[in-house]
Design a protein around this motif. Structure first.
Motif, short mmCIF file in Angstrom:
data_model
loop_
_atom_site.label_atom_id
_atom_site.label_comp_id
_atom_site.label_asym_id
_atom_site.label_seq_id
_atom_site.Cartn_x
_atom_site.Cartn_y
_atom_site.Cartn_z
N PHE A 23 0.83 -1.21 0.00
CA PHE A 23 0.00 0.00 0.00
C PHE A 23 0.86 1.26 0.00
CE2 PHE A 23 -3.22 -3.00 1.73
CZ PHE A 23 -4.09 -2.92 0.65
N PHE A 24 1.99 1.23 0.69
CA PHE A 24 2.90 2.38 0.70
C PHE A 24 3.45 2.61 -0.72
CE2 PHE A 24 7.19 4.14 1.03
CZ PHE A 24 6.91 5.33 1.69
N THR A 25 3.85 1.52 -1.38
CA THR A 25 4.38 1.63 -2.74
C THR A 25 3.32 2.18 -3.70
OG1 THR A 25 5.91 -0.20 -2.36
CG2 THR A 25 5.39 0.32 -4.65
N GLU A 26 2.11 1.67 -3.61
CA GLU A 26 1.04 2.14 -4.50
C GLU A 26 0.71 3.62 -4.24
OE1 GLU A 26 -0.22 0.40 -7.18
OE2 GLU A 26 1.48 -0.84 -6.58
N GLN A 27 0.73 4.03 -2.99
CA GLN A 27 0.47 5.44 -2.66
C GLN A 27 1.59 6.33 -3.20
OE1 GLN A 27 -2.36 6.88 -1.21
NE2 GLN A 27 -1.35 8.68 -2.04
N THR A 28 2.81 5.85 -3.09
CA THR A 28 3.96 6.61 -3.60
C THR A 28 3.86 6.77 -5.12
OG1 THR A 28 5.34 5.83 -1.79
CG2 THR A 28 6.48 6.69 -3.73
N LYS A 29 3.45 5.71 -5.82
CA LYS A 29 3.27 5.80 -7.27
C LYS A 29 2.19 6.82 -7.62
CE LYS A 29 4.54 1.05 -8.46
NZ LYS A 29 4.00 -0.22 -9.01
N PHE A 35 2.41 14.56 -8.73
CA PHE A 35 3.51 15.54 -8.83
C PHE A 35 3.83 15.84 -10.28
CE2 PHE A 35 5.42 14.06 -4.54
CZ PHE A 35 4.76 15.06 -3.86
N CYS A 36 3.84 14.81 -11.10
CA CYS A 36 4.15 14.99 -12.51
C CYS A 36 3.09 15.84 -13.20
CB CYS A 36 4.27 13.63 -13.20
SG CYS A 36 4.93 13.71 -14.87
N GLN A 37 1.83 15.60 -12.90
CA GLN A 37 0.76 16.39 -13.49
C GLN A 37 0.86 17.85 -13.06
OE1 GLN A 37 -2.47 13.98 -12.12
NE2 GLN A 37 -2.45 12.69 -13.95
N ILE A 38 1.21 18.09 -11.80
CA ILE A 38 1.40 19.46 -11.31
C ILE A 38 2.58 20.10 -12.04
CG2 ILE A 38 2.13 20.84 -9.31
CD1 ILE A 38 0.55 18.77 -7.58
N ALA A 39 3.64 19.34 -12.23
CA ALA A 39 4.83 19.88 -12.91
C ALA A 39 4.53 20.29 -14.34
CB ALA A 39 5.95 18.84 -12.88
N VAL A 40 3.70 19.50 -15.03
CA VAL A 40 3.33 19.84 -16.41
C VAL A 40 2.60 21.18 -16.44
CG1 VAL A 40 1.83 19.18 -18.33
CG2 VAL A 40 3.29 17.47 -17.25
N VAL A 41 1.67 21.38 -15.53
CA VAL A 41 0.92 22.65 -15.47
C VAL A 41 1.87 23.78 -15.08
CG1 VAL A 41 -0.88 23.91 -14.24
CG2 VAL A 41 -1.27 21.55 -14.95
N ASP A 42 2.71 23.53 -14.08
CA ASP A 42 3.66 24.53 -13.59
C ASP A 42 4.62 24.96 -14.69
OD1 ASP A 42 4.65 26.05 -11.35
OD2 ASP A 42 6.35 24.68 -11.25
N TYR A 43 5.17 24.00 -15.40
CA TYR A 43 6.13 24.29 -16.47
C TYR A 43 5.43 25.02 -17.62
CZ TYR A 43 9.98 23.66 -19.73
OH TYR A 43 11.01 23.87 -20.62
N GLY A 44 4.19 24.62 -17.93
CA GLY A 44 3.42 25.27 -18.99
C GLY A 44 3.11 26.72 -18.66
N GLY A 50 7.01 25.11 -8.40
CA GLY A 50 6.78 23.70 -8.13
C GLY A 50 8.03 22.89 -8.38
N PHE A 51 8.75 23.22 -9.44
CA PHE A 51 9.97 22.53 -9.81
C PHE A 51 10.97 22.57 -8.66
CE2 PHE A 51 13.93 22.15 -12.33
CZ PHE A 51 13.63 21.00 -13.05
N TYR A 114 11.67 3.93 -8.91
CA TYR A 114 10.46 3.94 -9.73
C TYR A 114 10.43 5.25 -10.50
CZ TYR A 114 5.53 4.13 -11.01
OH TYR A 114 4.36 4.25 -11.71
N TYR A 115 10.10 5.18 -11.78
CA TYR A 115 10.07 6.35 -12.64
C TYR A 115 8.69 6.50 -13.27
CZ TYR A 115 15.09 6.49 -12.20
OH TYR A 115 16.37 6.59 -11.70
N TYR A 116 8.26 7.73 -13.41
CA TYR A 116 7.00 8.04 -14.08
C TYR A 116 7.27 9.16 -15.07
CZ TYR A 116 2.19 9.36 -14.97
OH TYR A 116 1.00 9.63 -15.61
N ALA A 117 6.78 9.00 -16.30
CA ALA A 117 6.98 10.02 -17.33
C ALA A 117 5.63 10.39 -17.92
CB ALA A 117 7.89 9.48 -18.44
N GLN A 118 5.49 11.66 -18.28
CA GLN A 118 4.27 12.16 -18.90
C GLN A 118 4.63 13.13 -20.00
OE1 GLN A 118 1.22 13.42 -16.18
NE2 GLN A 118 0.37 14.85 -17.65
N ILE A 119 3.94 13.01 -21.12
CA ILE A 119 4.15 13.92 -22.24
C ILE A 119 3.61 15.29 -21.89
CG2 ILE A 119 3.49 14.41 -24.64
CD1 ILE A 119 5.56 12.17 -24.38
N MET A 120 4.37 16.32 -22.25
CA MET A 120 3.93 17.70 -22.09
C MET A 120 3.56 18.24 -23.45
SD MET A 120 6.92 18.96 -19.48
CE MET A 120 6.51 20.67 -19.68
N ASP A 121 2.42 18.88 -23.55
CA ASP A 121 2.02 19.49 -24.84
C ASP A 121 2.63 20.85 -25.01
OD1 ASP A 121 0.46 17.32 -25.58
OD2 ASP A 121 -1.25 18.08 -24.43
#
Length: 121
Positions: A23-29, A35-44, A50-51, A114-121
């Protein structure tokens, strides 16, 4: 009877540890995805707040361009120190599906992460 009690306690402790770890691992993911979604908005919005705050909280954030070169790294140095990221599983998945994730050994810090990547438009 005492042996049965000790075995029961040990099994309970082990199963609780595994459940908590899962459960800790799933919450961290989930947190990392947020965080990644916030970063996309922040960077845009051309904001660095946020960075910078992610680094203070131990969250590493790296932004790469379409060629796989590092543009920004909140815990690293300029892109001259980084290898191309296009062959990393999370980047390959993100380019195909909009987001991607996976475990791999970090070339920078030398531990499996663990790594997570998201495309930024």
């Amino acid at each position: 009877m005492l042996l049965v009690g000790i075995i029961s306690i040990l099994l309970t402790a082990v199963s609780t540890s595994f459940a908590f770890g899962y459960f800790f691992t799933e919450q961290t993911k989930a947190d990392l995805k947020t965080f990644c979604q916030i970063a996309v908005v922040d960077y845009g919005a051309n904001s660095q707040s946020g960075f910078e705050s992610f680094a203070k909280n131990g969250v590493r954030e790296t932004i790469i361009d379409k060629n796989g070169s590092v543009v920004l790294d909140n815990m690293g140095t300029a892109q001259t120190n980084h290898e191309n990221h296009n062959d990393r599983i999370e980047v390959i998945q993100a380019r195909a599906n909009g987001s991607g994730s996976g475990y791999r050994q970090s070339e920078t810090i030398g531990v499996t992460s663990y790594y997570y990547a998201q495309i930024m438009d």
